[in-house]
Design a protein around this motif. Sequence first.
Motif, short mmCIF file in Angstrom:
data_model
loop_
_atom_site.label_atom_id
_atom_site.label_comp_id
_atom_site.label_asym_id
_atom_site.label_seq_id
_atom_site.Cartn_x
_atom_site.Cartn_y
_atom_site.Cartn_z
N THR A 192 -30.38 18.37 -17.17
CA THR A 192 -31.79 18.69 -16.28
C THR A 192 -31.59 18.54 -14.88
N GLY A 193 -30.61 17.36 -14.47
CA GLY A 193 -30.30 17.14 -13.28
C GLY A 193 -29.50 18.06 -12.34
N GLN A 194 -29.17 18.71 -13.00
CA GLN A 194 -28.22 19.78 -12.13
C GLN A 194 -29.15 20.90 -11.34
N VAL A 195 -30.56 20.90 -11.85
CA VAL A 195 -31.33 21.91 -11.27
C VAL A 195 -31.55 21.24 -9.78
N PHE A 196 -31.73 20.09 -9.79
CA PHE A 196 -31.72 19.29 -8.40
C PHE A 196 -30.46 19.47 -7.59
N GLN A 197 -29.53 19.14 -8.22
CA GLN A 197 -28.26 19.07 -7.38
C GLN A 197 -27.63 20.34 -7.05
N GLN A 198 -27.90 21.43 -7.67
CA GLN A 198 -27.61 22.95 -7.13
C GLN A 198 -28.76 23.24 -6.12
N ALA A 199 -29.90 22.99 -6.34
CA ALA A 199 -30.78 23.30 -5.45
C ALA A 199 -30.39 22.54 -3.96
N TYR A 200 -30.14 21.27 -3.90
CA TYR A 200 -29.81 20.68 -2.83
C TYR A 200 -28.55 21.43 -1.94
N GLN A 201 -27.44 21.80 -3.03
CA GLN A 201 -26.26 22.44 -2.26
C GLN A 201 -26.58 23.77 -1.69
N GLN A 202 -27.83 24.30 -2.12
CA GLN A 202 -28.22 25.66 -1.53
C GLN A 202 -29.18 25.64 -0.18
N ASN A 203 -30.01 24.42 -0.35
CA ASN A 203 -30.84 24.15 0.48
C ASN A 203 -30.89 22.90 1.53
N GLN A 204 -29.81 22.11 1.45
CA GLN A 204 -29.62 20.91 2.28
C GLN A 204 -29.89 20.99 3.51
N GLN A 205 -29.78 22.20 4.48
CA GLN A 205 -30.03 22.35 5.66
C GLN A 205 -31.29 22.69 5.88
N SER A 206 -32.31 22.87 4.85
CA SER A 206 -33.63 23.36 5.12
C SER A 206 -34.44 22.52 6.02
N VAL A 207 -35.28 22.90 7.09
CA VAL A 207 -36.02 22.05 8.01
C VAL A 207 -37.47 21.73 7.32
N LEU A 208 -37.96 20.63 7.57
CA LEU A 208 -39.36 20.33 7.21
C LEU A 208 -40.31 21.16 7.78
N PRO A 209 -41.09 21.47 6.96
CA PRO A 209 -42.65 22.40 7.25
C PRO A 209 -43.29 21.45 8.36
N ALA A 210 -44.24 21.81 9.13
CA ALA A 210 -44.93 21.23 10.01
C ALA A 210 -45.69 20.12 9.32
N TYR A 211 -46.39 20.32 7.99
CA TYR A 211 -47.13 19.31 7.77
C TYR A 211 -46.69 18.28 6.87
N LEU A 212 -45.20 18.12 7.19
CA LEU A 212 -44.32 16.89 6.57
C LEU A 212 -43.63 16.25 7.68
N GLN A 213 -43.49 15.11 7.26
CA GLN A 213 -42.75 14.45 8.50
C GLN A 213 -41.64 13.34 7.67
N GLN A 214 -40.53 12.94 8.36
CA GLN A 214 -39.62 12.10 7.60
C GLN A 214 -39.80 10.48 8.31
N ILE A 215 -40.15 9.60 7.69
CA ILE A 215 -40.02 8.25 7.70
C ILE A 215 -39.23 7.47 7.06
N GLY A 216 -38.04 6.82 7.47
CA GLY A 216 -37.16 6.37 6.81
C GLY A 216 -36.57 7.20 5.85
N PRO A 217 -36.34 6.92 4.43
CA PRO A 217 -35.96 7.65 3.44
C PRO A 217 -37.03 8.76 2.75
N PHE A 218 -38.25 8.56 3.31
CA PHE A 218 -39.35 9.10 2.64
C PHE A 218 -39.85 10.71 3.45
N VAL A 219 -40.11 11.67 2.59
CA VAL A 219 -40.79 12.70 3.40
C VAL A 219 -42.09 12.78 2.89
#
Length: 919
Positions: A192-219
């Motif tokens: 089950t975890g590979q779903v997230f691992q493979q999604a990260y490999q494909q989308n790791q460069q995706s930018v945050l949409p305007a309604y989100l912000q990153q503070i420390g480790p949290f989105v």
Amino acid sequence: MSGKTYAVVDLETTGTQRHANHHIIQFGCAIVSDQKISTHISLTINPLRPVPREIIELTKIDPAVLKTSPTFAEVAPTLHDLLADKIFVAHNVNFDLPFINEEFKNVGLPPLAVEAIDTVELAQIMLPQAPSYRLQDLSAYLNIVHRHPHQADSDAIATAKILRLLLKRVHQMPGPLLKQLAQLSQSLSLQTGQVFQQAYQQNQQSVLPAYLQQIGPFVLRREVKADATLEYRQLQDYPATTAEKVRQWGHLLKPRLAQFEMMDFIQQQLSATKQQSQKLVIEAPTGIGKSLGYLLPLSYQLTATPAKRLVITTPTTVLQSQLKRQALPMLNDLRATNFSSVVLKSAAHYLDLSRFANYLRVGQQNRGTVINEMRILVWLTQTKTGDLDELQLTNYETAFFQSINHLPTLSPGNRYYQVDFWRRVQQAAATAAIVLTNNAYLAQHLSDFSTEQAILVIDEAQHFADDLTRSSRHYFSTMRLAQWGRQVNDICHYLLDNADIEPALTPYYYQLNTCQHQLEQFTSALQTLNDQIILLVGQSFITQPVYLDLSQAKTRQNLQHALTATISQLDHYLERCLLVETALNRSQLSGATQQRVHHWQSLNNQLEASLGYLIAARDHLQDPVFASFGFYLDVDDDGISYRFNWLAKTHEQLRQELDQQFPIQLYTGASLAVGQKFNYFLRQLNLAADQVTTLQLASPFAYENKAELLLPATTYSPSENGADYDRWLAQVILPILQATTQQTMILFNSLASVKNVYYALQPILGNQRELFAQGVTGSNDKIAKRFRFAHHGVLLGSQSFWEGVDFPGEQLSLLIITRIPFESPKNPMTNYRQSQMTAGGQSPFYADTLPRAILKLKQGFGRLIRTETDRGIVLVLDERIAHSSYAREIQQAFPKELSLLTLDNQVLPQHIHDFYQQN
């Protein structure tokens, strides 16, 4: 998802134990490729053994069809070939995959060596606010058509649709969040975890949409400031006539004369006088529309005087959320404005980002906590409040949630101060037009409300007096403190022993040694305190509440001195620990040591909370109005330790503070009057009749056409208890449940009876109807949630199920009340309250026990008829409702249109069956 082929499987089996001669009776599979369901397969399989009747009932599979179906051995090669080159998916894959592999093994085929994904875990993570993760409930939540639950083909197709939606959501997650999810996902089931691992490999460069912000480790979701200019428009005057109300609100609000009467009463009382203070008491029966009944007229007070603001308090946080979610949006639509509002709860309901970040670094990692960590990380991209109740869990008392919920204090130096949820809630509450709080919070934080918040509504006000008493009741347990002290001592020993071999511990050897020494001082003071309390009681083993006579000054002083010494030593110990906890670099510690340090911190948090209670106990002993407090011992929740308790005898002091804070007070609820009189309610709150203006509204329901009140001709003696009584209950109830299919709730006075009757009914009824029992089949929240989704369900409950749960329409049609709900005199608060009445020359039964039982019966009956279309029967299995010196009084709990019908016991099942057939 692109390029992969998934086999989404669901199995129906003869039982859950694959090694106990249980076999597959139905195989359903939906093939998902290129983001579409390309085909689906359904096979009925002969298990070559009898199928339990409950399985036939559940799956609706015809046993005759099973006998003529192929065996698993005949279809196994085809199924093996179908599944061998695909990703195996199931809703609880840890059941379906091992089960089918066991079947393959039984016919000589190798187990499937395939990747496997669990949609339950994916849904828990990606849909953190879903009320339930059962396949049927999840389908309804996602608006997925699922016509035949517990049939393998329908279940497989529903699961496939859920899989597609979940995979799409995973791939839409921003890169920083996917990175965290991928790192945590290794603990998930199978692949089950590979779903997230493979999604990260494909989308790791995706930018945050305007309604989100990153503070420390949290989105996090960005806070959107409300447009204050919308809050107060100068709108039309209050519509005084029925015609004007219909003209203004008729497009959204169904006209209800009793609701309009409630509105007019409030408007007239607040407009017709220039008094600085007013108290209104309104009994508003179920079906009137109480919330809008007070919100609409009070909203005109807010628009007329924008500086004036409204506070609404409820008995529970659930009711707070209901008002926020349902009533306030309707108010804004009806008034065509935007009253700002906020739900205000204690800090512990909110997520503490700093504590959560720390837990992610060093907390205990297992599959359960990892799923919760991942779901909270996803939830942070959705929540505007940080209120953990949004997760709709049934237990927030676990070590995990106690480690991440918010503490009462927050330092401006905190890394997350600007985005802290609890700070934002408090900030919003200070300026909101409407604040929704609860009775416990109001009582404990009364001074925090501003003078502009001048109007107070006490909703479901029948609980208010008891909630005020509970808010003044606190306790500590010397035995539990001693237990925590021993655990801390063991951890300190371990850390000191490992200081030589773990370099990260070495610099703190002296401080740890000082902590342990201070702990010994605290333990010694605690023993002296325990001895002092035992000396007061004159017995070392507490089995029932013991009230303490602290009228002698010397006795109080001895106890005060022991408390002061204990407080001082515990405070010194916690100060020493804080220095070590703050400075220690946990990332450099071994895994085993990290676990112990985390446990140490949790224990210290519990000790710090207890320090506050010890201080409160000492302060109450020193209070010059000591006579207004009661002190007693009772048995702790573990059944062994004792607790030192104190509570207020009266609410006079709090009453005065309320009057100073809120000049306008409105008390409303469905069960405030006994018969036509509010005397008992007013007496509970120390209010005189000339201090309040009352209104009792008539029910909008024609009960004579909607409901029946039944009593069996032969009942069990109300003085009897125990196994014989519970067997009699089961014997009366069983034929009724067998003769009907209506959703049924059975209300008891004791949890012991709930369990006994459940275990008597379950073996006979369990294959026909779904039974839920408080204290047996799950938490109260879980039981209520499951009951709402059930068909032909039976709920056996006590205590909290008498009130505060809402099962409208067909969710509840038959109510069985086993006994008149008289309070047990063994309850410490009941015992103490009634002892005061006896001392004052009153009869506790007629002054307290009887009116409380009437109001509780009134609440219980209110569970049955909730809407104009509801129909139902209430069956009372207690002869005292008709044959007692107080029968006339007790029948005031029910609408006067509802006459009591007594029937022979053997006639009851058919009569009840016929009632529902005719209606």
